[in-house]
Design a protein around this motif. Structure first.
Motif, PDB file in Angstrom:
ATOM      1  N   PRO A 189       0.951  -1.311  -0.111  1.00  0.00           N
ATOM      2  CA  PRO A 189       0.024   0.210   0.090  1.00  0.00           C
ATOM      3  C   PRO A 189       0.816   1.228   0.017  1.00  0.00           C
ATOM      4  O   PRO A 189       1.913   1.198   0.469  1.00  0.00           O
ATOM      5  N   ASN A 205      -6.211  -3.414   3.660  1.00  0.00           N
ATOM      6  CA  ASN A 205      -7.372  -2.390   3.003  1.00  0.00           C
ATOM      7  C   ASN A 205      -8.285  -2.826   2.519  1.00  0.00           C
ATOM      8  O   ASN A 205      -9.284  -2.181   2.443  1.00  0.00           O
ATOM      9  N   ASN A 218     -11.226   3.837   1.973  1.00  0.00           N
ATOM     10  CA  ASN A 218      -9.834   3.626   1.533  1.00  0.00           C
ATOM     11  C   ASN A 218      -8.937   4.715   1.606  1.00  0.00           C
ATOM     12  O   ASN A 218      -7.898   4.654   1.784  1.00  0.00           O
TER      13      ASN A 218
END
Length: 259
Positions: A29, A91, A129
């Motif tokens: 991420p 996530n 998110n």
């Protein structure tokens, strides 16, 4: 005069470190965001590799032919992918909660394309998110993820991975249970309020059957859901602590399953 020596063994070690780091950058991420140019990702991977090559102990790589070295390269790629995947999969918790929220609010039909995951995602899930990625940068969690990758070279030297697939599978099974619990806890305020509203609409449908509760309820669900999201958005930093804690646990579990 600076004497710089370069040998085939030097290139082999450098390439193995580069493969693990570039595999990590491709899925982790924040580092794997699609709006970041590929040249920047390649340059970042090469820069980190140059820094690490000077401080990491030189590992002895044992192989007999080109196929043996190719297998070691693939193992290094899998190692970097698993570490990055352990961080990025967390996530999906907010995407799961966003699906639950949109399903109850009636927004599940309004899916939108997420350029980060390259899939159609719920509106609320995308909203959560992006906020989670913002908190990840603000809290320096991306530094922790990168530090975990650097420390993996100490625990798992290049070419010395031992994949314990049973331990990795146990970690994934535990994560799925934790993801369901955390995701439902995030969506619980909206879910509870919408459920109460459905009960009220059901009673009103019996009291006043001439009213079209289906048409009235759609607007009320969206309005109530938006109000609940507005009042619960301040709880997102506390929610991110749970997700980041799960992210740390998954990274540690993945690394432990490879040595």
């Amino acid at each position: 005069m600076v004497d710089v020596s370069f040998s085939l063994e030097t290139f082999e070690n450098f390439l193995l470190i580069l493969v693990r780091i570039s595999s990590f950058v491709s899925v982790a991420p924040f580092f794997s965001m699609t709006n970041t140019p590929a040249k920047v990702k390649i340059g970042f991977s090469a820069f980190v590799t140059i820094l690490l090559y000077g401080i990491l102990p030189k590992a002895t790589i044992g192989y007999s032919d080109v196929i043996g070295y190719a297998i070691i390269v693939v193992r290094e790629g899998i190692t970097g992918l698993l570490i990055g995947f352990a961080a990025s999969i967390c996530n999906s918790i907010v995407l799961l909660s966003g699906n639950i929220i949109d399903l109850n609010m009636g927004l599940s039909m309004a899916m939108e394309y997420d350029p980060i995951t390259r899939t159609n995602s719920p509106i609320t899930g995308n909203f959560y998110n992006y906020l989670l990625l913002l908190l990840l940068v603000v809290t320096d969690m991306h530094h922790y993820i990168l530090q975990a990758l650097v420390d993996s070279f100490t625990l798992i030297p290049t070419g010395q991975q031992i994949f314990r697939w049973d331990a990795l599978m146990t970690s994934m099974v535990k994560f799925m249970g934790d993801a369901m619990v955390i995701g439902f806890r995030i969506a619980l305020p909206v879910f509870a309020c919408i459920m109460i509203l459905n009960c009220i609409l059901g009673v009103m449908a019996k009291v006043a059957p001439q009213m079209n509760m289906f048409a009235v309820g759609m607007q009320l669900k969206v309005l109530l859901g938006m109000l609940v999201l507005l009042f619960t958005i301040q709880l997102l930093p506390a929610v991110s602590d749970f997700i980041f804690g799960e992210m740390k646990r998954m990274i540690v579990s993945m690394i432990e399953g490879m040595y």
